[in-house]
Design an enzyme around this catalytic site. Structure first.
Site, PDB file in Angstrom:
ATOM      1  N   ARG A  26       0.910   9.274   5.193  1.00 28.86           N
ATOM      2  CA  ARG A  26       1.287   8.334   6.190  1.00 28.86           C
ATOM      3  C   ARG A  26       1.264   8.836   7.529  1.00 28.86           C
ATOM      4  O   ARG A  26       2.140   8.843   8.393  1.00 28.86           O
ATOM      5  CB  ARG A  26       2.994   7.987   5.803  1.00 28.86           C
ATOM      6  N   ARG A  30       5.042   4.234  11.950  1.00 28.23           N
ATOM      7  CA  ARG A  30       5.963   3.868  12.838  1.00 28.23           C
ATOM      8  C   ARG A  30       6.430   5.198  13.833  1.00 28.23           C
ATOM      9  O   ARG A  30       7.099   4.756  14.812  1.00 28.23           O
ATOM     10  CB  ARG A  30       7.283   3.304  12.205  1.00 28.23           C
ATOM     11  N   ARG A  39       2.368  -2.960  16.197  1.00 25.07           N
ATOM     12  CA  ARG A  39       3.089  -3.783  15.389  1.00 25.07           C
ATOM     13  C   ARG A  39       4.003  -4.744  16.043  1.00 25.07           C
ATOM     14  O   ARG A  39       4.509  -5.667  15.387  1.00 25.07           O
ATOM     15  CB  ARG A  39       4.247  -2.754  14.450  1.00 25.07           C
ATOM     16  N   ASP A  75      -1.837  -0.495   2.473  1.00 28.43           N
ATOM     17  CA  ASP A  75      -0.599  -0.289   1.677  1.00 28.43           C
ATOM     18  C   ASP A  75      -1.067  -0.346   0.073  1.00 28.43           C
ATOM     19  O   ASP A  75      -2.041  -0.883  -0.267  1.00 28.43           O
ATOM     20  CB  ASP A  75       0.415  -1.257   2.052  1.00 28.43           C
ATOM     21  N   TYR A 150       7.221  -1.561  -8.770  1.00 26.43           N
ATOM     22  CA  TYR A 150       7.528  -2.825  -8.007  1.00 26.43           C
ATOM     23  C   TYR A 150       7.344  -3.923  -8.500  1.00 26.43           C
ATOM     24  O   TYR A 150       8.093  -5.020  -8.258  1.00 26.43           O
ATOM     25  CB  TYR A 150       6.518  -2.599  -6.644  1.00 26.43           C
TER      26      TYR A 150
HETATM   27  O1  CP3 Z   1      -1.394   6.613   7.190  1.00 24.63           O
HETATM   28  C1  CP3 Z   1      -1.395   6.394   5.840  1.00 24.63           C
HETATM   29  O2  CP3 Z   1      -0.957   7.083   4.965  1.00 24.63           O
HETATM   30  C2  CP3 Z   1      -2.086   5.239   5.242  1.00 24.63           C
HETATM   31  C3  CP3 Z   1      -1.332   4.053   5.097  1.00 24.63           C
HETATM   32  C4  CP3 Z   1      -0.292   4.017   3.993  1.00 24.63           C
HETATM   33  C5  CP3 Z   1       0.715   3.059   4.024  1.00 24.63           C
HETATM   34  N1  CP3 Z   1       1.397   2.978   2.667  1.00 24.63           N
HETATM   35  C6  CP3 Z   1       1.189   2.258   5.230  1.00 24.63           C
HETATM   36  C7  CP3 Z   1       2.534   1.857   5.411  1.00 24.63           C
HETATM   37  C8  CP3 Z   1      -0.375   4.621   2.902  1.00 24.63           C
HETATM   38  C9  CP3 Z   1      -1.205   5.552   2.114  1.00 24.63           C
HETATM   39  C10 CP3 Z   1       0.772   3.739   1.834  1.00 24.63           C
HETATM   40  C11 CP3 Z   1       1.126   3.955   0.546  1.00 24.63           C
HETATM   41  C12 CP3 Z   1       2.374   3.673   0.041  1.00 24.63           C
HETATM   42  N2  CP3 Z   1       3.030   2.430   0.166  1.00 24.63           N
HETATM   43  C13 CP3 Z   1       2.902   4.326  -1.323  1.00 24.63           C
HETATM   44  C14 CP3 Z   1       2.371   5.498  -1.823  1.00 24.63           C
HETATM   45  C15 CP3 Z   1       2.730   6.645  -0.894  1.00 24.63           C
HETATM   46  C16 CP3 Z   1       4.258   7.066  -0.833  1.00 24.63           C
HETATM   47  O3  CP3 Z   1       4.942   7.054   0.209  1.00 24.63           O
HETATM   48  O4  CP3 Z   1       4.862   7.296  -1.882  1.00 24.63           O
HETATM   49  C17 CP3 Z   1       4.201   3.455  -1.529  1.00 24.63           C
HETATM   50  C18 CP3 Z   1       5.038   3.951  -2.426  1.00 24.63           C
HETATM   51  C19 CP3 Z   1       4.078   2.309  -0.540  1.00 24.63           C
HETATM   52  C20 CP3 Z   1       5.005   1.295  -0.613  1.00 24.63           C
HETATM   53  C21 CP3 Z   1       5.593   0.985   0.605  1.00 24.63           C
HETATM   54  N3  CP3 Z   1       4.883   0.328   1.531  1.00 24.63           N
HETATM   55  C22 CP3 Z   1       6.967   1.679   1.280  1.00 24.63           C
HETATM   56  C23 CP3 Z   1       8.062   2.361   0.383  1.00 24.63           C
HETATM   57  C24 CP3 Z   1       6.948   1.168   2.528  1.00 24.63           C
HETATM   58  C25 CP3 Z   1       8.072   1.635   3.678  1.00 24.63           C
HETATM   59  C26 CP3 Z   1       9.012   0.613   3.972  1.00 24.63           C
HETATM   60  C27 CP3 Z   1       9.666   1.222   5.182  1.00 24.63           C
HETATM   61  O5  CP3 Z   1       9.633   0.354   6.168  1.00 24.63           O
HETATM   62  O6  CP3 Z   1      10.197   2.112   5.359  1.00 24.63           O
HETATM   63  C28 CP3 Z   1       5.869   0.467   2.858  1.00 24.63           C
HETATM   64  C29 CP3 Z   1       5.462   0.159   4.098  1.00 24.63           C
HETATM   65  C30 CP3 Z   1       4.482   0.686   4.978  1.00 24.63           C
HETATM   66  N4  CP3 Z   1       3.100   1.055   4.576  1.00 24.63           N
HETATM   67  C31 CP3 Z   1       4.530   1.262   6.410  1.00 24.63           C
HETATM   68  C32 CP3 Z   1       3.447   1.656   6.622  1.00 24.63           C
HETATM   69  C33 CP3 Z   1       2.768   2.344   7.829  1.00 24.63           C
HETATM   70  C34 CP3 Z   1       5.561   0.960   7.264  1.00 24.63           C
HETATM   71  C35 CP3 Z   1       5.943  -0.449   7.510  1.00 24.63           C
HETATM   72  C36 CP3 Z   1       5.316  -0.935   8.819  1.00 24.63           C
HETATM   73  O7  CP3 Z   1       4.669  -0.597   9.740  1.00 24.63           O
HETATM   74  O8  CP3 Z   1       5.870  -2.142   8.918  1.00 24.63           O
END
Ligand code: CP3
Length: 344
Positions: A26, A30, A39, A75, A150
């Site tokens: 990640r 944000r 964003r 994602d 999910y």
């Molecule tokens: O920089 C990186 O690592 C690449 C991008 C990346 C994202 N998601 C972008 C993202 C990666 C590798 C993921 C993987 C992901 N997504 C996982 C596996 C990794 C882990 O953390 O266990 C999982 C479980 C998800 C599902 C998911 N998507 C979650 C739990 C969330 C967070 C929700 C929140 O708002 O806290 C997301 C959204 C997400 N995916 C964001 C990003 C940058 C944040 C939301 C946004 O910018 O609107």
């Protein structure tokens, strides 16, 4: 292929490196003001559908902090739209599925996934990045269990009652779902590698909530098939989960060239059990909120646990948390590089 910087790939192959390569799960997100600005104009799925924007977001943390690898910005839910799922990413919560899987019949209705047809923008972003990046690019996908959690729960879950309930009561439909998701992720990851991804990571973020017995019965056979199918791609594959100390051996046996070590698993303990298998991890992401000397001690502790063994990729034990100070990320990368150089 030669890179300006290939230490990440060398460590992933278990080779000795002049310093320990580092990237953070990640690393784009944000906590970066620049990402928050983007964003304001695009939602997360919109960023992913615009390859130029995706490439910019992917490059940002590498440029800013000096990471040794880039991870494709997308994602784990990105391929699910093409499989017939209607979903949103809810800020602060995570993915929410509007048509979750409830019955065996729902599993049979999943559409066959095609990377070219359903996620051409992901492949295009990889092609753009490959022309410009000076570090290796990591492609990724969610693992079948984590995706299934999910899809069946309909969103993030605390106790995983629905997904486990389905798994226990509908074993045949469960296996069909796991096979369907495995096939889709093999297709997705293969297309990413063909487009130029230098390495792949499989995120099984929630699999640690299963007992070892349940992992062996309901998940491991599918994971073995997944990793077997990725072998011919010839790129290193990282196998990652969280709270997986009790699953270290079965996960490592299922496959992956590099084993992800989460925060709750001591790195020296994992290394002692994995022989020469490369590992990735495992700084506690909350240490990035600590005073600098405490952060430095944390970085040093991870490097000491590795004890100079080749095949260590430095990372967090899980993703960067929202609100992480960017300066701490920069400092952590610097510390990994300087402290590991001294050690080598
Ligand atoms: O920089 C990186 O690592 C690449 C991008 C990346 C994202 N998601 C972008 C993202 C990666 C590798 C993921 C993987 C992901 N997504 C996982 C596996 C990794 C882990 O953390 O266990 C999982 C479980 C998800 C599902 C998911 N998507 C979650 C739990 C969330 C967070 C929700 C929140 O708002 O806290 C997301 C959204 C997400 N995916 C964001 C990003 C940058 C944040 C939301 C946004 O910018 O609107």
């Amino acid at each position: 292929m030669t890179y300006v910087n290939d230490v990440f790939l060398r460590a992933a192959r278990g080779e000795a490196t002049p310093y320990t390569p580092v990237w953070f799960m990640r690393q784009a997100g944000r906590y970066q003001p620049e990402y928050r600005k983007i964003r304001e104009r695009y939602t997360l799925p919109e960023i992913v559908r615009h390859p130029e924007v995706t490439a910019e977001v992917t490059r940002l943390p590498v440029r800013q902090f000096g990471f040794d690898a880039a991870i494709l910005f997308a994602d784990i839910t990105t391929p699910l739209y093409g499989m017939g799922f209607d979903l949103d990413i809810v800020e602060g919560r995570g993915p929410v599925i509007h048509n979750p899987i409830d019955t065996a019949e729902d599993v049979r209705r999943i559409h066959l996934f095609s990377a070219e047809a359903h996620t051409p923008f992901v492949l295009e972003a990889i092609r753009i990045l490959k022309r410009e990046l000076e570090v290796p690019l990591i492609g990724f996908a969610g693992a079948p269990f984590t995706l299934a959690s999910y899809l069946i729960e309909g969103g993030p879950s605390k106790n995983f009652v629905k997904v486990k309930g389905f798994m226990y009561a509908e074993e045949e439909a469960w296996n069909l779902l796991m096979r369907t998701l495995t096939n889709a992720m093999v297709e997705y990851l293969s297309a990413q590698a063909a487009a130029g991804a230098d390495a792949l990571q499989v995120f099984d973020s929630w699999v640690g909530r299963l007992t070892r017995h349940d992992y062996e019965r309901y998940v491991a056979p599918h994971m073995r098939r997944l990793f077997e199918a990725l072998k011919p791609l010839g790129v290193p594959v990282v196998h990652f989960g969280t709270q997986t100390m009790h699953l270290l051996s079965p996960m490592a046996e299922a496959g992956g060239d590099v084993i992800g070590v989460d925060t709750t698993t001591p790195l020296d303990w994992a290394r002692d059990r994995l022989g020469t298998r490369p590992v990735q991890g495992n700084l506690d992401p909350t240490l990035l909120f600590a005073p600098e000397p405490v952060l430095a001690r944390g970085v040093e502790a991870v490097l000491s646990a590795n004890a100079g063994r080749p095949g260590h990729i430095f990372n967090l034990g899980h993703g960067i948390l929202p609100g992480t100070p960017p300066d701490a990320v920069r400092r952590a990368v610097e510390l990994v590089h300087t402290l590991s150089e001294v050690r080598a």
